[in-house]
Scaffold this motif. Structure first.
Motif, short mmCIF file in Angstrom:
data_model
loop_
_atom_site.label_atom_id
_atom_site.label_comp_id
_atom_site.label_asym_id
_atom_site.label_seq_id
_atom_site.Cartn_x
_atom_site.Cartn_y
_atom_site.Cartn_z
N PHE A 1214 71.84 9.72 80.23
CA PHE A 1214 70.53 9.83 79.54
C PHE A 1214 69.26 9.35 80.49
O PHE A 1214 68.39 10.03 80.86
CB PHE A 1214 70.25 8.90 78.31
N TYR A 1215 69.54 8.06 81.29
CA TYR A 1215 68.70 7.89 82.16
C TYR A 1215 68.51 8.62 83.56
O TYR A 1215 67.47 9.13 84.10
CB TYR A 1215 68.94 6.49 82.96
N HIS A 1216 69.68 9.32 83.78
CA HIS A 1216 69.61 10.38 85.08
C HIS A 1216 68.97 11.50 84.50
O HIS A 1216 68.36 12.05 85.49
CB HIS A 1216 71.10 10.61 85.20
N MET A 1217 69.06 12.01 83.23
CA MET A 1217 68.32 13.09 82.70
C MET A 1217 66.85 12.70 82.63
O MET A 1217 66.11 13.74 82.99
CB MET A 1217 68.95 13.47 81.53
N LYS A 1218 66.70 11.56 82.25
CA LYS A 1218 65.20 11.30 82.18
C LYS A 1218 64.61 11.42 83.46
O LYS A 1218 63.33 11.76 83.92
CB LYS A 1218 65.02 9.91 81.41
N ARG A 1354 63.27 19.87 76.11
CA ARG A 1354 64.46 18.57 76.63
C ARG A 1354 63.69 17.17 76.79
O ARG A 1354 64.06 16.18 76.36
CB ARG A 1354 65.40 19.26 77.84
N GLY A 1355 62.40 17.36 77.77
CA GLY A 1355 61.81 16.30 77.86
C GLY A 1355 61.44 15.55 76.71
O GLY A 1355 61.16 14.26 76.45
N ARG A 1356 60.99 16.47 75.63
CA ARG A 1356 60.09 15.87 74.42
C ARG A 1356 61.28 15.06 73.82
O ARG A 1356 61.39 14.03 73.34
CB ARG A 1356 59.63 16.76 73.44
N LYS A 1361 63.83 10.12 71.93
CA LYS A 1361 65.03 9.20 72.01
C LYS A 1361 64.82 7.86 72.49
O LYS A 1361 64.96 6.86 72.19
CB LYS A 1361 66.17 9.89 72.51
N ASP A 1362 63.96 7.92 73.84
CA ASP A 1362 63.50 6.80 74.43
C ASP A 1362 62.59 5.76 73.41
O ASP A 1362 62.78 4.58 73.48
CB ASP A 1362 62.97 7.12 75.82
N LEU A 1363 61.59 6.38 72.92
CA LEU A 1363 60.77 5.67 72.15
C LEU A 1363 61.60 5.15 70.88
O LEU A 1363 61.40 4.01 70.40
CB LEU A 1363 59.60 6.49 71.42
N ILE A 1364 62.47 5.86 70.24
CA ILE A 1364 63.18 5.37 69.00
C ILE A 1364 64.00 4.31 69.50
O ILE A 1364 64.28 3.29 69.02
CB ILE A 1364 64.20 6.34 68.54
N HIS A 1365 64.80 4.36 70.78
CA HIS A 1365 65.43 3.21 71.15
C HIS A 1365 64.68 1.95 71.62
O HIS A 1365 65.07 0.88 71.28
CB HIS A 1365 66.31 3.60 72.39
N GLU A 1366 63.47 2.35 72.11
CA GLU A 1366 62.53 1.07 72.37
C GLU A 1366 62.01 0.35 71.00
O GLU A 1366 62.14 -0.83 71.09
CB GLU A 1366 61.20 1.62 73.14
N PHE A 1565 64.69 23.03 70.45
CA PHE A 1565 65.50 23.18 71.67
C PHE A 1565 66.40 24.35 71.66
O PHE A 1565 66.58 25.03 72.68
CB PHE A 1565 66.31 21.78 72.18
N VAL A 1566 67.10 24.42 70.71
CA VAL A 1566 68.46 25.43 70.23
C VAL A 1566 67.86 26.63 70.60
O VAL A 1566 68.18 27.74 71.06
CB VAL A 1566 69.20 25.09 69.13
N LEU A 1567 66.56 26.91 69.66
CA LEU A 1567 66.03 28.24 69.77
C LEU A 1567 65.39 28.53 71.10
O LEU A 1567 65.47 29.61 71.42
CB LEU A 1567 64.86 28.12 68.89
N LEU A 1568 64.86 27.51 71.89
CA LEU A 1568 64.21 27.89 73.17
C LEU A 1568 65.25 28.09 74.05
O LEU A 1568 65.37 28.90 74.94
CB LEU A 1568 63.33 26.76 73.53
#
Length: 2008
Positions: A1214-1218, A1354-1356, A1361-1366, A1565-1568
């Motif tokens: 996740f952090y690599h992707m971010k 993907r960025g959103r 996900k980061d905000l939820i985790h925070e 995301f799936v649709l895009l």
């Protein structure tokens, strides 16, 4: 195999491969045979087998020919009455040529194997013959032989006289009888007179009557093989080539003959409306003549199978009908009604391949067999339209129509692999060639390129072209070369429109072929494969490439990327990702898919063939509304290995290699249920009614040795929702594993008490049948068991007959009633057993048959010769003695015969009891073709038999007309008069018996091929309980249902009867049985051995416990002795040492204990490390990933509690992707800045500014960019630096001021300039004024910053996900803090309670208050404590596990729990024990003294009483204070927890909304992701066009800049020209009389030599220009004649020569300027043209960019519309809903708009802001106007001031310097930096040179001293030399004196003296050399810089050993 090869060979001498016959050969008139024709039939024909005539007539076949001899001739009138009306009228000329006779392999239709077995020949009626006119010409011998071979084929008009007819033709007729198809029923009167003898095939003895035929057949076979080999090498030619070849070597025909031939060919074409009578063509059963058996003995009712593993075995006929091959049938299946139609093969050999015409009006069925046909049917009428003959020898593997549908390509299988192109409508071969030497899977026409084909198969792909060469049309094939790529089998491929071919491979990647070579290999990114497994099919559908893989995936690829793919590196791999993919299902292996389009609904549906057993319906639209794959039909995948019918009702159960057990209702024609298991099924029986009265039990064996007992019952209502597709339930009753390998056979004895199972592990297991199956034991067999059978009830004793695979047969007595010791093992011994080993006798039987045949032939020959001899004697032609001599000469000795015994015994296929001790066997391989009756004999009886007769069968019965095909199944009918036989070639044989249940004499038979002839071995034939239906199960996966009665009766029974199903199960009756899924599970014997081992271990443990008890008892006794010893007085006590008997024993025990501990530690080290690693893995997998467990913090006094969020750590990925997202985001922003249109400022009129700024900046940089300093140091340097610094500061000030002025002037806008930002803002305001566009609007344009793509989505998601985790993390931290606070509160309360106890201890009990209990942490509050353990907890856990194991052992039953026997074996005992919940502890205050303790009273003083009361009051206060403090702590904590609880509720709402938002974002995301590919392509196109536009604009700007520079240069040259002219006028002076003359001289154009151009490019242009200029100048010279007569080239008299020369010089300068000006203008024109062309290109690029942007806008709108279709969850409160109807909230909220409240507020505020802004703008505009007027006035004032200051400055300069000077130049003169630096440099150089001189003086002095020392040393050496010379001289004098005084004996010179003299001479020479060397050294040292080298010293000579030294 003679018959097959001869049939392939064709007729006469023309092989079938070389020529195709003329159409005239195919359409023959029906001609009746005359009596003369009958006489002309050869006599040998009487001996040939009579072949059943074929009804499979071609349109060119003729009326049947009637044979002479014993055959009866059918009435021609009756034949003519049966002619169909649909036959086309054709004509045929009589003068046919021999070359045009059609070869038999192509001429005759194919027959079924049944007819080749019967050998009957029936005269046929010309039912299918077209009416033709009779020709008068006779036929050739070849045509005649063709007619004799083929009854009903092409009868001759007139037969040539041929008395003996030729045996070859007779043999061919016999061998090619296999290709005949019966045309009409046989009349009984005709059949009686026909010969029923059949010609056997290869390997079988022939009847005596066919001996000559056999010999002639071998000759024909050899000849035919040679012809076939030649034919395979030759390519087929067209009809034109054939005509040309026919005329080669002879005279050419005239034009009239050619025209006549062409006209005749046109007449011979087959009409389009011609059809065959298919009913007459169908292959019929083989029936023994005169048997009376009906043709329709078995009628196919239904097929439950589908050969799903066959390649391309699913074809679409229309939108609701598919067809596929099933055995010998083509099955047409209606997908909606599930109705089936059947087309039987005409050959009886099976179906090879099927294909459908592109128009779907026809479909072709290519068959298998001997020289099979291709039948073309019309759809939907199913009429047989065309028959294509002779395309291959054995089978077709693939057929395909071309896109037009006029050609058909076929490819054959083994052995010829022949590729044939057909003109199928004319039944003609167009081209043919051998495709490859190995199996070919596919052949297809190219859809785009006509005349191109592709074939692929085992390890190859080949590309074909139908090339038109000078010899005619040829088929040329180019083999694809794999090169470096690994060779692979190719299943799927597709031809691309540009000629490339895309193919799949075995490993799953794709290969792109171009020109016969691999262009590139295509795989997925990251070195992944396109499919996991082979690619079965590749489709090009509507511009999309689809690959179908055996891994169950369908992937869609971008066609353009694949088509243009190229290699980027040496790997040869091109990586790309599919656009879309679909996984059809789990464990799905796709073979092919078909596209079906519903024209009415415009719906596209795909149907897929699944090799795992099914047909799927697929939706390949790849959108979020796509339907999931639907499995329409399910079948067995692969071979069926077991089948049995219910003894009570109309149910049948099957199992197969696909791991399934299925149950069918064959009356309702549907599958009722299916159950899948872990391994393949191998055997199955339906338990008889004696075992299960309701007949609901099925027993199945599997490949892992497991037996499963299942029950069948109707699905109850409670189970119905779970199994909607299952009509019944198939539940496990019991599972056990008696074998370690596959179960091969299962049998139940006649009493239903014992179940026997045989396995491939060489064992037979017996089990008792009861409520559960209990094991008895097993016995071992010498080899694997093939089949087992219990003896019938009529036998005296019950025995088990066991057939082993290697020919061994065993008879084992039943274990019923016997007792065996199975306490330790189930292996039982002592069962009586008899054995029989089969010995092959087939070679002897065949030899006896051959001898009998020869004997009959010899008798016939002798009779014939005797008759001929008698006639010749009567005629007097020979005598009796002559004949006897001849007979004696003919006798030849017979070769010795030896029986053949195969090296490997033939396997036993099946068998059964005939009577007690006797049984019948059916053998495979070599011994097939007979049934053998064998008998068990005792050892004594066996020893009495001769050795050659031992182990031989009692008798053998030949299976007549079986072609030695092995029998795989035999079963008596109910009455015992018939035997149902299943053959290995898939045929069913019904054999009549002469006696009931006796095989001694076989009667007539009925045989028909039903399953596939190659791999459709009959596994089981099962008869329904009422014996009206027959089911056949084959290894081809087909399960056929036949009606044994008339069809009308069957229909009545089907309507009346319905399968009786057992009653539904009661919910309480069901017992869950644990299945055995582990292939390594214990078998029954293994479980028994394990239980026995456990028992032994238990006994050993008991013994150990006894020993331990004794030791403990001794220890107690010893302890009591020690206690007694301690109780004695000290002086009587024994010391501890006295109790030790031997110290060494104790030490040894301690050592042994230590060693054992070490050993145990070492033994457990690996296990401990393993467990540690496993624990670490578990911890990492389940514990470390959890960031916070679910912690529940509870309040003290209230039930409130707060739980944490059980949150997992965010992974490194996740952090690599971010980080990757942030990096790409930054790069994108930088890219946007970089790619911003650089021409926005430049195109706004600022181009010149940038150029000027660049130029001036460069100058300024050169002048003042760097700080100017000097290298001087000291005061001088400082002074110069200060002066230079002042000058530099002045320069920089002037440069800055100049730059400010330039910047000010450059920023001055044009008069009509408008700010682009203002323009865009005005435009946006006009467009959007009063309009708030919704995203759902049709005209909504998505702004660039709001456009969504995959990266943004993907960025959103990552940010969310980061905000939820925070949020969760922060809340968990708060919860942990409050938990820590609770711990501190509890600790404080504990301290307070202790203090309170101390206080109460000083108070009386009456004053005590209740102490509150100390709170404790709940386990949920400390979940991490669960993983903390100590040794005590581990020991407690160990005890708990031991208790559970004991309980499990005590509660388990049946074989130690391993076999799973008993219905309750799966029930596990529940753990009744539980840990008691600890009660909250309370601390009771007790007084130390106790209640009853008497208090000692003392006298106390009043002061003490007062002090005591004060202390008591203080303690009571302290008690109350402590209690209040405890309550305060509890209440405060509870309040804080409640606040946190409220925050948790709010956060829960936020988290829930976040989760909903995450779901929405993921859907986006799936649709895009679906649109990503198209969007990337469009954006790349737009960005490419934008970059192209920018490049073009930059180029135009560059050219404009160059053009401006050229204009400036032109202006400069023009200014120079004006200055030159002014200079010329000034040189003339005033009133010069030669002014006019000199002006003409100045203006005169003269010839000038052009400057040489080094660049060769412009030489031609320059030469042209020179010639033009010279011509112009010549004209000028001619016109330049002076009127006054002066020569312009000479200075006239009176004119100043200096002025004239000056004028000429100025003229030269003028001409130079003119030339330069002309060149600049020319360059300027070129630049102008370049700018115009680039502007045009820019317009084109701009239009293309706009089009691309429009496409992108449309795509964005489409994508936005799809995004709008997604549901977004918005949580609203009622007060937020403003949409009311009559004050009521409506039910339908679909028309509402969800709008943010702050958005409405913002819009309202915006209205006021705009009004205020408008007012301010008006005010600003007025202020700007006033300011503008004031600035104009100020500018005028400043201009006047500037002019005044300039005048004043000029005056000051003139006053100071006398003229106006340049201040910058003046400043450079004040300080001469260079002179000062040079002076300083000179001074430093002088100092350096002085220092170097001093150094050299020191070096010279040092060298002189060294020379002096060397000279002194040399002098010393010279002194030594002088001394030595003097000594030498003295020594010589002494020697001379001695020689004079010596005796006469020494008068001669001695050798020693000579040697000494020689030594001295050498010494002198050496010294002289040293002297010379020293002199040279002295000379060198006396010179400066000399190099001193050591002198060369030659080696000293060795003195003799006896030589004395000088000193001696």
């Amino acid at each position: 195999m003679e018959d097959e090869k001869t049939a392939e060979g064709g007729q006469g001498d023309s092989p079938p491969d070389k020529k195709e016959p003329e159409p005239s050969d195919k359409v023959e008139p029906p001609i009746q045979e005359t009596e003369q024709d009958k006489k002309d039939v050869p006599k040998e024909e009487e001996k040939t087998e009579e072949v059943k005539s074929s009804g499979d007539q071609k349109p060119d076949s003729d009326a049947p020919k009637e044979k002479a001899g014993e055959e009866k001739v059918e009435d021609p009138k009756s034949s003519e009455e049966k002619k169909p009306e649909s036959e086309p009228p054709t004509e045929k000329s009589g003068d046919e040529k021999t070359e045009e006779a059609k070869p038999s392999g192509e001429q005759k239709p194919e027959s079924e194997p049944s007819k080749e077995k019967t050998g009957e020949e029936k005269t046929e009626e010309p039912g299918s013959e077209p009416p033709v006119e009779k020709a008068g010409e006779g036929k050739t011998e070849q045509a005649k032989s063709s007619e004799e071979k083929e009854p009903g084929s092409e009868p001759p008009a007139e037969k040539a006289e041929e008395p003996q007819g030729g045996t070859n033709e007779t043999e061919k007729k016999e061998t090619e009888g296999e290709n005949k198809v019966e045309q009409e029923p046989v009349k009984e009167a005709d059949s009686k007179s026909e010969d029923t003898t059949k010609k056997p095939e290869e390997g079988q003895e022939k009847p005596a009557e066919g001996s000559k035929v056999e010999e002639e057949g071998k000759q024909t076979e050899a000849k035919t093989d040679q012809e076939n080999s030649e034919g395979e090498k030759a390519e087929e030619t067209t009809e034109g080539d054939k005509n040309q070849n026919a005329t080669e070597g002879g005279e050419e025909e005239d034009e009239e003959g050619n025209k006549a031939a062409k006209a005749e060919e046109e007449k011979k074409k087959i009409p389009d409306d011609f059809f065959y009578n298919f009913e007459d063509m169908i292959s019929q059963p083989h029936i023994t003549q005169d048997s009376g058996l009906p043709q329709d003995y078995l009628n196919l009712v239904h097929s439950f199978g589908y050969d799903c593993t066959k390649r391309h075995n699913l074809h679409l006929l229309d939108e609701r009908t598919v067809c596929f091959a099933a055995g010998n049938y083509v099955l047409l299946l209606d997908l909606q009604t599930k109705e089936q139609k059947y087309l039987r093969s005409t050959s009886g050999g099976g179906i090879g391949a099927i294909t459908v015409d592109p128009s779907k009006k026809y479909f072709a069925v290519a068959e298998k067999g001997v020289s099979p046909n291709i039948n073309v049917f019309e759809y939907p009428s199913l009429k047989l339209h065309r028959i294509l003959r002779g395309g291959t020898e054995r089978s077709y593997s693939y057929v395909d129509f071309n896109p037009k549908g006029d050609l058909l390509a076929s490819v054959g299988g083994d052995p010829d692999y022949m590729l044939t192109i057909w003109d199928w409508k004319e039944e003609q071969t167009v081209l043919r060639s051998k495709a490859f030497s190995q199996e070919v899977f596919r052949v297809t026409f190219s859809t785009e390129l006509e005349g191109q084909l592709t074939t692929a198969g085992t390890g190859h792909i080949r590309f074909w072209k139908m090339a038109d060469t000078f010899t005619g049309l040829k088929l040329q094939g180019e083999l694809g070369k794999f090169g470096k790529t690994e060779i692979s089998d190719i299943e799927g491929y597709v031809e691309l429109p540009d000629g490339k071919v895309l193919s799949g491979t075995e490993n799953g990647n794709m290969l792109l072929w171009e020109g016969g070579l691999i262009k590139v290999e295509i795989g997925r990114k990251g070195k992944k494969l396109c499919h996991q497994g082979s690619i079965q099919q590749i489709l090009l559908d509507e511009g999309e490439l689809m690959t179908i893989g055996s891994d169950g995936y369908i992937r869609v690829w971008d066609f353009e990327s694949v088509d243009t793919a190229d290699v980027a590196d040496e790997s040869g791999l091109f990586e790309m990702e599919p656009m879309n993919e679909l996984r059809v299902g789990h464990d799905v292996h796709l073979k092919s898919i078909l596209k079906s389009t519903d024209a009415e609904n415009e719906i596209t549906v795909w149907y897929a063939q699944d090799a795992s057993g099914g047909i799927w319906k697929l939706d390949l639209t790849f959108s979020h509304t796509s339907q999931a794959p639907d499995k329409l039909f399910t079948y067995h995948a692969g071979a069926i290995t077991g089948c049995d019918v219910s003894p009570l009702t109309q149910l049948v159960a099957t199992t197969g290699v696909d791991h399934t057990v299925r149950v069918f209702d064959f009356l309702q024609k549907k599958q009722l249920c299916e159950k899948r298991f872990a391994d393949a099924g191998t055997a199955l029986i339906w338990a008889p009614q004696i075992v299960d009265a309701k007949a609901k039990t099925i027993i199945a064996g599997f490949s892992d040795g497991v037996i499963r007992v299942m029950t069948v019952a109707q699905a109850g209502e409670d189970q119905a929702p779970k199994k909607l597709k299952q009509d019944i339930d198939l539940d496990l009753k019991q599972v056990f594993k008696p074998h370690n390998k596959a179960v091969t056979s299962i049998a139940v004895n006649d009493k239903g008490e014992i179940l026997a199972t045989g396995g491939a592990d060489n064992t037979i297991f017996f089990l008792n049948i009861g409520e559960t199956y209990e094991p008895i034991g097993f016995i071992e067999t010498p080899s694997a068991v093939k089949q087992i059978q219990w003896s019938p009830s009529s036998f005296k004793k019950s025995t088990l007959l066991v057939f082993c695979e290697d020919g061994l047969v065993l008879e084992i007595d039943s274990p019923d009633g016997a007792t065996f010791d199975t306490s330790k093992t189930f292996h039982i011994t002592g069962l009586p057993m008899r054995s029989f080993k089969f010995k092959s006798i087939k070679s002897r039987l065949r030899h006896e048959e051959e001898l009998e045949r020869k004997r009959k032939e010899e008798l016939e020959r002798k009779k014939r010769e005797e008759e001929e001899r008698r006639k010749r004697i009567e005629r007097g032609l020979e005598t009796e003695s002559e004949q006897g001599d001849v007979e004696e000469e003919k006798k030849t000795p017979e070769p010795e015969w030896k029986p053949y015994i195969p090296s490997e015994p033939s396997p036993i296929l099946t068998g059964f009891y005939s009577e007690e001790g006797q049984f019948w066997l059916s053998m495979g391989e070599f011994d097939a073709g007979y049934l053998y009756e064998c008998k068990f004999v005792s050892e004594e009886e066996r020893n009495t038999l001769p050795e050659e007769l031992r182990d031989e069968p009692l008798q053998s019965v030949p299976v007549t007309e079986s072609n030695d095909v092995p029998i795989t199944f035999m079963h008596y009918s109910g009455d015992g008069r018939k035997m149902l036989i299943g053959m290995e070639d898939g045929s069913i044989r019904i054999q009549n018996l002469e006696k009931e249940f006796k095989l001694d004499e076989l009667s007539s038979h009925w045989q028909l091929n039903l399953h596939d002839n190659n791999y459709g071995r009959i596994v089981k034939l099962a008869v329904s309980p009422d014996e009206r239906m027959l089911l056949s199960a084959g290894s081809d996966g087909n399960l056929f249902l036949y009606d044994i009665m008339e069809q009308e009766k069957v229909d009545q029974k089907v309507a009346e009867a319905k399968a009786k199903l057992p009653s539904a199960k009661k919910s309480g009756e069901q017992v869950i049985v644990d299945d055995i899924d582990d292939p390594n599970a214990y078998s029954i014997e293994d479980a028994k051995q394990k239980a026995e081992h456990d028992k032994m271990m238990k006994i050993a443990d008991e013994k150990k416990k006894d020993v331990r008890r004794q030791i403990a008892k001794l220890r107690r006794q010893f302890k009591s002795i020690l206690e007694q010893n301690e109780g004695l007085p000290v002086h009587l006590q024994l010391r501890k040492e006295e109790f030790e008997l031997d110290k060494d024993i104790k030490l040894e025990l301690e050592k042994q204990k230590t060693d054992r501990i070490d050993i145990v530690r070492k033994e457990l080290a690996w296990e401990a490390e393993k467990q540690r690693i496993a624990l670490e893995k578990l911890r990492k997998r389940y514990k470390d990933v959890v960031e916070c467990e679910r912690i529940v913090v509870k309040a003290f006094k209230t039930p409130h509690e707060v739980a944490s969020f059980r949150a997992a750590k965010l992974s490194d990925d996740f952090y690599h992707m971010k980080a990757d997202f942030e990096r790409r985001k930054t790069m994108t922003m930088m890219k946007d800045d970089i790619t911003r249109d650089p021409t926005r400022d430049l195109l706004g009129g600022k181009t010149l500014h940038s150029d000027d700024q660049t130029g001036t900046g460069g100058k300024h940089g050169d002048q003042g960019g760097a700080k100017v300093t000097t290298t001087l140091k000291g005061s001088m340097g400082e002074r110069i630096n200060k002066a230079l610094h002042k000058v530099e500061e002045k320069k920089q000030k002037r440069a800055a001021r100049r730059a400010q002025w330039e910047e000010l002037y450059n920023t001055k806008p044009d008069d009509d300039y408008e700010d682009p930002a203002d323009v865009s803002a005005i435009k946006e305001a006009k467009d959007n004024m009063g309009d708030y566009k919704l995203k759902t609007a049709k005209d909504y344009v998505v702004p660039d910053h709001l456009r969504m793509n995959v990266e943004k989505a993907r960025g959103r998601l990552l940010i969310l996900k980061d905000l939820i985790h925070e949020h969760k993390y922060n809340f968990n931290l708060r919860l942990l803090k409050i938990r820590d606070k609770k711990l501190s509160v509890i600790e404080e309360i504990r301290e307070l309670v202790a203090e309170l106890e101390n206080v109460q201890s000083q108070l009386t009990r009456s004053k005590h208050k209740t102490i509150p209990p100390i709170p404790r942490m709940h386990p949920d509050e400390m979940p991490e404590k669960k993983l903390e353990y100590t040794r005590d907890t581990l020991l407690a856990f160990k005890k708990e596990m031991e208790m559970k194991q004991k309980e499990a052992k005590g509660g388990g039953g049946g074989f130690g729990g391993f076999g799973g026997f008993g219905g309750n074996a799966g029930d596990t005992a529940k753990d009744k024990g539980g840990s008691p919940t600890p009660k909250p502890s309370t601390i009771m205050s007790e007084s130390k003294g106790g209640e009853d303790e008497e208090m000692v009273e003392f006298d106390t003083s009043p002061l003490e009483v007062e002090m005591k009361e004060a202390l008591e009051i203080k303690l009571i206060y302290e008690q109350d204070r402590l209690l209040e403090r405890i309550q305060e702590l509890l209440l405060n904590f509870d309040a804080e927890l409640r606040l946190l609880r409220h925050d948790k509720f709010k956060l829960d709402i936020v988290m829930k909304n976040a989760d909903l938002r995450q779901v929405t974002l993921f859907e986006e995301f799936v649709l895009l992701k679906e649109y990503e590919k198209r969007e990337d392509v469009m954006e790349a196109k737009v960005s490419g066009k934008q970059q192209e536009k920018l490049d073009m604009q930059a180029k135009i700007i560059e050219l404009q800049g160059k053009q401006d520079m050229k204009k400036k240069e032109i202006e400069k040259l023009q200014e120079k020209e004006k200055q030159l002219y002014a200079q010329f006028q000034a040189s003339l002076g005033d009133n010069n009389k030669f002014a006019e003359y000199l002006t003409k001289v100045f203006k005169k154009k003269i010839k000038r030599a052009k400057k040489k151009v080094t660049d060769g490019e412009g030489s031609d242009e320059d030469s042209d220009e020179d010639s033009d200029d010279e011509s112009d100048w010549d004209e000028d010279d001619e016109e330049s004649e002076e009127e006054g007569g002066y020569d312009l080239d000479i200075c006239p008299p009176g004119c100043d020569q200096n002025i004239y020369d000056n004028t000429c010089q100025l003229r030269e300068k003028k001409l130079d300027i003119e030339e330069a000006l002309q060149e600049e203008k020319k360059n300027n024109d070129g630049l102008k043209k370049d700018i115009e062309s680039n502007n045009k290109k820019l317009k084109v690029v701009d239009s293309a960019l706009k089009a691309a942007q429009n496409d992108l806008e449309a795509f964005q709108l489409e994508k936005q519309q799809k995004l709008n279709e997604l549901d977004v969850v918005v949580t609203l409160k009622l007060h937020q809903i403003q949409y009311m109807i009559n004050g009521i909230l409506p039910q339908d909220l679909s028309q509402t708009l969800v709008f943010e409240s702050h958005g409405v507020t913002r819009l309202q505020h915006r209205i006021k802001e705009l009004e205020h802004e408008k007012h301010m703008q008006k005010k600003h505009m007025k202020e700007s106007r006033r300011k503008h007027v004031q600035l104009i006035k100020d500018r005028k004032v400043f201009d006047s001031k500037i002019s005044e200051m300039e005048e004043r400055t000029n005056e000051m300069m003139i006053a100071k310097f006398g003229r106006i000077v340049d201040l910058e130049k003046l400043e450079t003169i004040t300080v001469n930096r260079q002179i000062e630096e040079l002076k300083e440099k000179l001074r430093l150089t002088e100092i350096q040179c002085a220092e170097e001189l001093e150094e050299w003086d020191e070096k010279i002095a040092e060298k002189k001293a060294k020379i002096t020392a060397l000279i002194r040393d040399n002098t010393d050496r010279l002194d030594q030399l002088c001394i030595l010379l003097n000594e030498k001289k003295s020594f010589e004098g002494e020697l001379d004196s001695r020689q004079k005084t010596s005796g006469q004996e020494y008068t001669g010179a001695r050798k020693a003296d000579l040697r000494e003299r020689q030594r001295l001479i050498q010494l002198v020479q050496l010294q002289a050399q040293e002297i010379d060397a020293l002199k040279e050294e002295i000379m060198l040292l006396s010179r400066k810089g000399g190099h001193i080298l050591p002198p060369a010293q030659p080696p000293l000579p060795q003195s003799p050993p006896n030589m004395r030294t000088i000193s001696n």
